[in-house]
Design a protein around this motif. Structure first.
Motif, PDB file in Angstrom:
ATOM      1  N   THR A  18     -43.256  54.143  35.592  1.00  0.00           N
ATOM      2  CA  THR A  18     -42.236  54.929  34.902  1.00  0.00           C
ATOM      3  C   THR A  18     -41.972  54.427  33.489  1.00  0.00           C
ATOM      4  O   THR A  18     -41.462  55.177  32.649  1.00  0.00           O
ATOM      5  CB  THR A  18     -40.916  54.940  35.701  1.00  0.00           C
ATOM      6  N   LEU A  19     -42.332  53.173  33.195  1.00  0.00           N
ATOM      7  CA  LEU A  19     -42.084  52.626  31.857  1.00  0.00           C
ATOM      8  C   LEU A  19     -43.239  52.887  30.883  1.00  0.00           C
ATOM      9  O   LEU A  19     -43.272  52.342  29.788  1.00  0.00           O
ATOM     10  CB  LEU A  19     -41.819  51.117  31.952  1.00  0.00           C
ATOM     11  N   SER A  20     -44.186  53.742  31.297  1.00  0.00           N
ATOM     12  CA  SER A  20     -45.332  54.099  30.431  1.00  0.00           C
ATOM     13  C   SER A  20     -46.194  52.892  30.081  1.00  0.00           C
ATOM     14  O   SER A  20     -46.751  52.810  28.982  1.00  0.00           O
ATOM     15  CB  SER A  20     -44.864  54.775  29.135  1.00  0.00           C
ATOM     16  N   LEU A  21     -46.307  51.945  31.000  1.00  0.00           N
ATOM     17  CA  LEU A  21     -47.100  50.749  30.733  1.00  0.00           C
ATOM     18  C   LEU A  21     -48.573  51.016  31.008  1.00  0.00           C
ATOM     19  O   LEU A  21     -48.937  51.889  31.777  1.00  0.00           O
ATOM     20  CB  LEU A  21     -46.594  49.591  31.600  1.00  0.00           C
ATOM     21  N   ALA A  22     -49.434  50.241  30.345  1.00  0.00           N
ATOM     22  CA  ALA A  22     -50.892  50.314  30.526  1.00  0.00           C
ATOM     23  C   ALA A  22     -51.472  51.678  30.163  1.00  0.00           C
ATOM     24  O   ALA A  22     -52.543  52.037  30.631  1.00  0.00           O
ATOM     25  CB  ALA A  22     -51.274  49.949  31.964  1.00  0.00           C
ATOM     26  N   SER A  23     -50.768  52.424  29.306  1.00  0.00           N
ATOM     27  CA  SER A  23     -51.303  53.705  28.844  1.00  0.00           C
ATOM     28  C   SER A  23     -51.503  53.707  27.333  1.00  0.00           C
ATOM     29  O   SER A  23     -51.835  54.742  26.751  1.00  0.00           O
ATOM     30  CB  SER A  23     -50.343  54.841  29.222  1.00  0.00           C
ATOM     31  N   GLY A  24     -51.287  52.553  26.700  1.00  0.00           N
ATOM     32  CA  GLY A  24     -51.460  52.439  25.255  1.00  0.00           C
ATOM     33  C   GLY A  24     -50.233  52.847  24.464  1.00  0.00           C
ATOM     34  O   GLY A  24     -50.110  52.522  23.280  1.00  0.00           O
ATOM     35  N   ALA A  25     -49.293  53.566  25.099  1.00  0.00           N
ATOM     36  CA  ALA A  25     -48.153  54.117  24.363  1.00  0.00           C
ATOM     37  C   ALA A  25     -47.211  53.033  23.848  1.00  0.00           C
ATOM     38  O   ALA A  25     -46.875  52.997  22.664  1.00  0.00           O
ATOM     39  CB  ALA A  25     -47.390  55.092  25.260  1.00  0.00           C
ATOM     40  N   ILE A  26     -46.773  52.148  24.733  1.00  0.00           N
ATOM     41  CA  ILE A  26     -45.807  51.127  24.336  1.00  0.00           C
ATOM     42  C   ILE A  26     -46.437  50.136  23.359  1.00  0.00           C
ATOM     43  O   ILE A  26     -45.791  49.685  22.408  1.00  0.00           O
ATOM     44  CB  ILE A  26     -45.254  50.386  25.574  1.00  0.00           C
ATOM     45  N   MET A  27     -47.706  49.804  23.561  1.00  0.00           N
ATOM     46  CA  MET A  27     -48.390  48.890  22.641  1.00  0.00           C
ATOM     47  C   MET A  27     -48.485  49.500  21.247  1.00  0.00           C
ATOM     48  O   MET A  27     -48.287  48.814  20.235  1.00  0.00           O
ATOM     49  CB  MET A  27     -49.778  48.542  23.180  1.00  0.00           C
ATOM     50  N   THR A  28     -48.784  50.792  21.189  1.00  0.00           N
ATOM     51  CA  THR A  28     -48.870  51.472  19.897  1.00  0.00           C
ATOM     52  C   THR A  28     -47.504  51.550  19.235  1.00  0.00           C
ATOM     53  O   THR A  28     -47.351  51.268  18.040  1.00  0.00           O
ATOM     54  CB  THR A  28     -49.443  52.895  20.068  1.00  0.00           C
ATOM     55  N   TYR A  29     -46.495  51.944  19.987  1.00  0.00           N
ATOM     56  CA  TYR A  29     -45.144  51.996  19.441  1.00  0.00           C
ATOM     57  C   TYR A  29     -44.699  50.610  18.976  1.00  0.00           C
ATOM     58  O   TYR A  29     -44.012  50.463  17.966  1.00  0.00           O
ATOM     59  CB  TYR A  29     -44.173  52.529  20.497  1.00  0.00           C
ATOM     60  N   GLY A  30     -45.091  49.575  19.725  1.00  0.00           N
ATOM     61  CA  GLY A  30     -44.754  48.208  19.344  1.00  0.00           C
ATOM     62  C   GLY A  30     -45.367  47.801  18.019  1.00  0.00           C
ATOM     63  O   GLY A  30     -44.804  46.982  17.285  1.00  0.00           O
ATOM     64  N   SER A  31     -46.520  48.387  17.698  1.00  0.00           N
ATOM     65  CA  SER A  31     -47.181  48.034  16.432  1.00  0.00           C
ATOM     66  C   SER A  31     -46.404  48.534  15.221  1.00  0.00           C
ATOM     67  O   SER A  31     -46.645  48.103  14.094  1.00  0.00           O
ATOM     68  CB  SER A  31     -48.611  48.597  16.403  1.00  0.00           C
ATOM     69  N   TYR A  32     -45.466  49.465  15.436  1.00  0.00           N
ATOM     70  CA  TYR A  32     -44.630  49.969  14.351  1.00  0.00           C
ATOM     71  C   TYR A  32     -43.270  49.269  14.312  1.00  0.00           C
ATOM     72  O   TYR A  32     -42.394  49.654  13.532  1.00  0.00           O
ATOM     73  CB  TYR A  32     -44.398  51.479  14.511  1.00  0.00           C
ATOM     74  N   LEU A  33     -43.082  48.241  15.167  1.00  0.00           N
ATOM     75  CA  LEU A  33     -41.783  47.574  15.260  1.00  0.00           C
ATOM     76  C   LEU A  33     -41.658  46.492  14.196  1.00  0.00           C
ATOM     77  O   LEU A  33     -42.526  45.634  14.065  1.00  0.00           O
ATOM     78  CB  LEU A  33     -41.623  46.945  16.649  1.00  0.00           C
ATOM     79  N   PRO A  34     -40.582  46.489  13.425  1.00  0.00           N
ATOM     80  CA  PRO A  34     -40.391  45.456  12.393  1.00  0.00           C
ATOM     81  C   PRO A  34     -40.362  44.053  12.988  1.00  0.00           C
ATOM     82  O   PRO A  34     -39.921  43.850  14.125  1.00  0.00           O
ATOM     83  CB  PRO A  34     -39.031  45.817  11.779  1.00  0.00           C
ATOM     84  N   LYS A  35     -40.803  43.079  12.203  1.00  0.00           N
ATOM     85  CA  LYS A  35     -40.923  41.700  12.668  1.00  0.00           C
ATOM     86  C   LYS A  35     -39.586  41.055  13.009  1.00  0.00           C
ATOM     87  O   LYS A  35     -39.522  40.150  13.829  1.00  0.00           O
ATOM     88  CB  LYS A  35     -41.646  40.857  11.611  1.00  0.00           C
ATOM     89  N   ASN A  36     -38.521  41.504  12.376  1.00  0.00           N
ATOM     90  CA  ASN A  36     -37.238  40.847  12.601  1.00  0.00           C
ATOM     91  C   ASN A  36     -36.418  41.498  13.714  1.00  0.00           C
ATOM     92  O   ASN A  36     -35.231  41.246  13.865  1.00  0.00           O
ATOM     93  CB  ASN A  36     -36.408  40.833  11.310  1.00  0.00           C
ATOM     94  N   THR A  37     -37.063  42.339  14.515  1.00  0.00           N
ATOM     95  CA  THR A  37     -36.394  42.996  15.631  1.00  0.00           C
ATOM     96  C   THR A  37     -36.711  42.264  16.928  1.00  0.00           C
ATOM     97  O   THR A  37     -37.872  41.972  17.211  1.00  0.00           O
ATOM     98  CB  THR A  37     -36.840  44.468  15.740  1.00  0.00           C
ATOM     99  N   SER A  38     -35.701  41.981  17.717  1.00  0.00           N
ATOM    100  CA  SER A  38     -35.892  41.247  18.969  1.00  0.00           C
ATOM    101  C   SER A  38     -36.642  42.075  20.009  1.00  0.00           C
ATOM    102  O   SER A  38     -36.177  43.147  20.415  1.00  0.00           O
ATOM    103  CB  SER A  38     -34.529  40.832  19.535  1.00  0.00           C
ATOM    104  N   ILE A  39     -37.792  41.571  20.426  1.00  0.00           N
ATOM    105  CA  ILE A  39     -38.574  42.241  21.459  1.00  0.00           C
ATOM    106  C   ILE A  39     -37.828  42.213  22.793  1.00  0.00           C
ATOM    107  O   ILE A  39     -37.829  43.192  23.546  1.00  0.00           O
ATOM    108  CB  ILE A  39     -39.959  41.582  21.606  1.00  0.00           C
ATOM    109  N   VAL A  40     -37.183  41.097  23.084  1.00  0.00           N
ATOM    110  CA  VAL A  40     -36.495  40.935  24.366  1.00  0.00           C
ATOM    111  C   VAL A  40     -35.340  41.927  24.489  1.00  0.00           C
ATOM    112  O   VAL A  40     -35.242  42.681  25.467  1.00  0.00           O
ATOM    113  CB  VAL A  40     -35.967  39.495  24.531  1.00  0.00           C
TER     114      VAL A  40
END
Length: 470
Positions: free
Chosen positions: A249-271
């Protein structure tokens, strides 16, 4: 919404900024990413699948196991995928390769990223067809077709839609066009603006449905079914279903979250961001249950009715309730919005790869991906009519795509991501990206990724294949 980074101005075709070494496009704020990632996670699985599998597996005890799996497996894997995407600043295939080389590991890890991109594309080939059902039912409900409908008529209505390939193809084509239009506008002008509008709209609609459920006189019964655990109804199969659904349900292992993560600013907390996405995703699933089960009980329907709960059972309820036409339209509009927010995330990995690796313009990448998606979707459309008796390994084209992605590619991809993040990427790199330091929290994440997640995924995987039966 607080702006943590400041919006990055995107040109009309923003692919050049991605592939030419300029600063990579980013979400304008942490909230924008949360809405986008939550939109990816929130989809048909939350509103269509979660209520009926909860009904099939006895309610509250199943929900407790599901929540535990989200916390212990789903969110740690999401953190890993976002970490990989942001660290590499590339599409999934090249992100895995880049970090593998950084860790002096085999570049063959790239294949894991590729599997995610392909998996997302294959899922979307049938997802757009099912999303088309939801869009179709918005207009069906609006026409008053649900008024005083009988169970036989509801079944015949749904069956009639599936038997008409032209109708199915028309609605799925509309979904593909909407999806490609949004993605084609880029990260800021397309993805971000869409989810900034669609996700709040989805939440408003689902709260309206919950509000109506509170007026049925069966709201407490529905809430008790959803939250009061009866462990006598919980089987080993229920635990496995909860584990699998929490992961998928979290869209894992489909490339979506990894791609969206690549647009995440460095100073934003991943956790913090991952936790927020997990909370929103879970909240929508629970709210869907709170909206649906009181209606089911109020009209004497069966909570464990299976996949037909949404498209066959609920129209009967909408046909009997006051203002049923309005609430039918709102419900299927909500389902359509959830489906489209997931669709735009599932196609983005393929578009990202074409713009970065093949140097396509974003418009050309979207047209190419959309045409490929449309052609592949024909197999699913025909699986319900002309090709329903043409089977491979006992499965229609649709069943085969669903089995291949959900039971094979996603578990394998999730397992590989967990191993890669916890064993291949150096601890120092993971510590730096996650911002957890070297204390208890980081060790807990690493333990979950090294042991809990792989073991859980392997069990689900082997059970799905029939290798083990627990």
């Amino acid at each position: 919404m607080s702006d943590l980074t400041g919006a990055i101005t995107a040109p009309a075709d923003d692919s050049s900024a991605v592939v030419t070494g300029k600063k990579r496009l980013q979400w304008s704020s942490r909230m924008a990413f949360i809405l986008a990632a939550a939109g990816s996670a929130v989809g048909l699985g939350n509103i269509w699948k979660f209520p009926y599998i909860t009904g099939e597996h006895g309610g509250g005890a199943f929900v407790l196991v599901y929540l535990a799996c989200i916390l212990l497996i789903g969110i740690p894997v999401m953190m890993a995928e976002i970490m990989i995407g942001r660290r590499a600043q590339k599409n999934p295939a090249e992100a895995m390769e880049t970090l593998a080389l950084e860790a002096k590991a085999s570049r063959l890890w790239k294949s894991v990223g590729w599997m995610g991109v392909i998996c997302g594309f294959l899922i979307l080939s049938f997802y757009t067809v099912i999303a088309g059902w939801a869009v179709s039912y918005v207009f069906t409900a609006g026409s008053g077709a649900f008024v005083d409908i009988t169970p036989d008529q509801a079944g015949a209505m749904f069956g009639g839609m599936l038997a008409d390939p032209i109708r199915l193809l028309s609605w799925s084509t509309l979904v593909v066009i909407i999806t490609m239009y949004i993605v084609g506008r880029g990260v800021n002008a397309g993805l971000e603006k869409a989810v900034n509008f669609l996700m709040p709209g989805l939440l408003v609609l689902i709260l309206i449905m919950v509000g109506y459920a509170m007026s049925t006189g069966h709201f407490i019964e529905g809430v008790e079914f959803l939250f009061a655990p009866d462990f006598s109804k919980l089987s080993t199969e229920s635990v496995l279903v909860a584990l699998g659904h929490a992961f998928f349900t979290l869209s894992l292992a489909s490339g979506a979250i990894m791609t969206y993560g690549s647009y995440l600013p460095k100073n934003t907390s991943i956790v913090k961001t991952s936790m927020a996405v997990g909370i929103v995703d879970t909240a929508v699933a629970l709210l869907a249950g709170m909206a649906i089960f009181p209606i089911v009980f109020a009209y004497g329907l069966e909570p464990g009715a299976g996949p037909g709960l949404i498209f066959v059972t609920l129209p009967i309820a909408f046909g009997q309730m006051p203002f049923g036409t309005l609430f039918g339209v709102l419900f299927f509009l909500m389902l359509s919005i959830a489906a489209i927010t997931s669709a735009i995330s599932l196609i983005e990995p393929a578009v990202s790869w074409l713009t970065e690796k093949r140097q396509f313009s974003r418009l050309k990448a979207c047209i190419t991906s959309g045409l490929g998606l449309w052609v592949l979707g024909l197999g699913t459309v025909l699986s319900f009519n002309a090709w329903e008796n043409h089977k491979l390994f006992g499965k229609t084209f649709f069943d085969l795509m669903d089995f291949l992605t959900a039971n094979l590619m996603m578990p394998l991809g999730g397992l590989c991501v967990a191993i890669f993040a916890a064993w291949v990427i150096k601890s120092k790199v993971a510590e730096e990206e996650l911002g957890l330091g070297t204390g208890l929290l980081f060790k807990a994440w690493q333990f979950a990724m090294r042991y809990l997640t792989p073991v859980g995924i392997v069990i689900v995987f082997l059970n799905a294949l029939g290798v083990i039966s627990l």
